[in-house]
Design an enzyme around this catalytic site. Structure first.
Site, PDB file in Angstrom:
ATOM      1  N   HIS A   1      -3.164   9.260   1.695  1.00 47.26           N
ATOM      2  CA  HIS A   1      -3.709   7.880   1.126  1.00 47.26           C
ATOM      3  C   HIS A   1      -5.217   7.983  -0.075  1.00 47.26           C
ATOM      4  O   HIS A   1      -6.052   7.991   0.193  1.00 47.26           O
ATOM      5  CB  HIS A   1      -3.550   7.269   1.159  1.00 47.26           C
ATOM      6  CG  HIS A   1      -4.073   6.318   2.706  1.00 47.26           C
ATOM      7  ND1 HIS A   1      -5.231   5.155   2.711  1.00 47.26           N
ATOM      8  CD2 HIS A   1      -4.335   7.342   3.734  1.00 47.26           C
ATOM      9  CE1 HIS A   1      -4.936   5.029   4.068  1.00 47.26           C
ATOM     10  NE2 HIS A   1      -5.537   6.337   3.995  1.00 47.26           N
TER      11      HIS A   1
ATOM     12  N   HIS B   1       0.850  -1.060   0.197  1.00 51.75           N
ATOM     13  CA  HIS B   1       0.246   0.363   0.178  1.00 51.75           C
ATOM     14  C   HIS B   1       0.742   1.312   0.195  1.00 51.75           C
ATOM     15  O   HIS B   1       2.263   0.962   0.461  1.00 51.75           O
ATOM     16  CB  HIS B   1      -0.490   0.169   1.758  1.00 51.75           C
ATOM     17  CG  HIS B   1      -1.524   0.905   1.579  1.00 51.75           C
ATOM     18  ND1 HIS B   1      -2.937   1.308  -0.020  1.00 51.75           N
ATOM     19  CD2 HIS B   1      -1.988   1.692   1.915  1.00 51.75           C
ATOM     20  CE1 HIS B   1      -3.515   1.792   0.564  1.00 51.75           C
ATOM     21  NE2 HIS B   1      -3.356   3.157   1.625  1.00 51.75           N
TER      22      HIS B   1
ATOM     23  N   CYS C   1      -3.475   2.536  -5.893  1.00 51.22           N
ATOM     24  CA  CYS C   1      -3.009   3.464  -4.648  1.00 51.22           C
ATOM     25  C   CYS C   1      -1.330   4.191  -5.251  1.00 51.22           C
ATOM     26  O   CYS C   1      -0.803   5.184  -4.827  1.00 51.22           O
ATOM     27  CB  CYS C   1      -3.010   3.626  -3.506  1.00 51.22           C
ATOM     28  SG  CYS C   1      -1.804   1.438  -3.609  1.00 51.22           S
TER      29      CYS C   1
END
Length: 162
Positions: free
Chosen positions: A35, A23, A113
């Site tokens: 994010h 991530h 992301c």
């Protein structure tokens, strides 16, 4: 006891090691990151978090880094600084802050992301984990095809001997 992780710099890319994927977030100061996360993203949720990656919408969130990382390991990874010139840190943070709260299109292969944070830092949306996964699948496919071909050749050779 682990050594304390130094405070990232403004605009740094933060790579968070989830159980089956990475991530990504961008550091905006005072312990906060911005994010891109599917609405069901829960810090440290493991497989549940991975399943959220199949969503088609995401929310741009500003949260404390320790909350986003949960129990997962993380580090600063500005891996494309040698290829692309990063925007000035103040511009990166400004661009990121302008996105907070927006609901955006989310696609694992083109709008994830990692694409999001690279666009903010470099002005280039890219995801190496998508590229690497596609290459690995291609290599696995070639390997399976080669094994199949060897099997056919072995079978024909065995039939010819009979």
């Amino acid at each position: 006891m682990r050594a304390p992780i130094p405070e990232p710099n403004l605009g740094d890319l933060i790579e968070i090691f989830r159980p089956l994927y990475r991530h990504w977030a961008i550091y905006v100061g005072d312990g906060y990151v911005i994010h891109l996360a599917p609405p069901s993203e829960i810090a440290g949720a493991g497989a549940a978090s991975l399943m959220s990656a199949l969503a088609d919408k995401a929310i741009v969130k500003k949260e404390l880094l320790y909350h986003v990382a949960g129990r997962d390991r993380y580090h600063v990874n500005n891996k494309h600084d040698d290829k692309y010139s990063p925007l000035p840190p103040s511009k990166i943070v400004q661009r990121a802050e302008e996105q907070v709260g927006r609901e955006v299109l989310y696609k694992l292969t083109s709008d994830n992301c990692e694409h999001f944070v690279n666009e903010l830092r470099y002005g280039v949306a890219r995801s190496d984990q998508v590229r690497d996964a596609i290459m690995a699948a291609g290599i696995a496919g070639v390997g399976m095809a080669a094994l199949g071909l060897i099997g056919v050749m072995f079978s024909r050779n065995k039939q010819q001997k009979q």
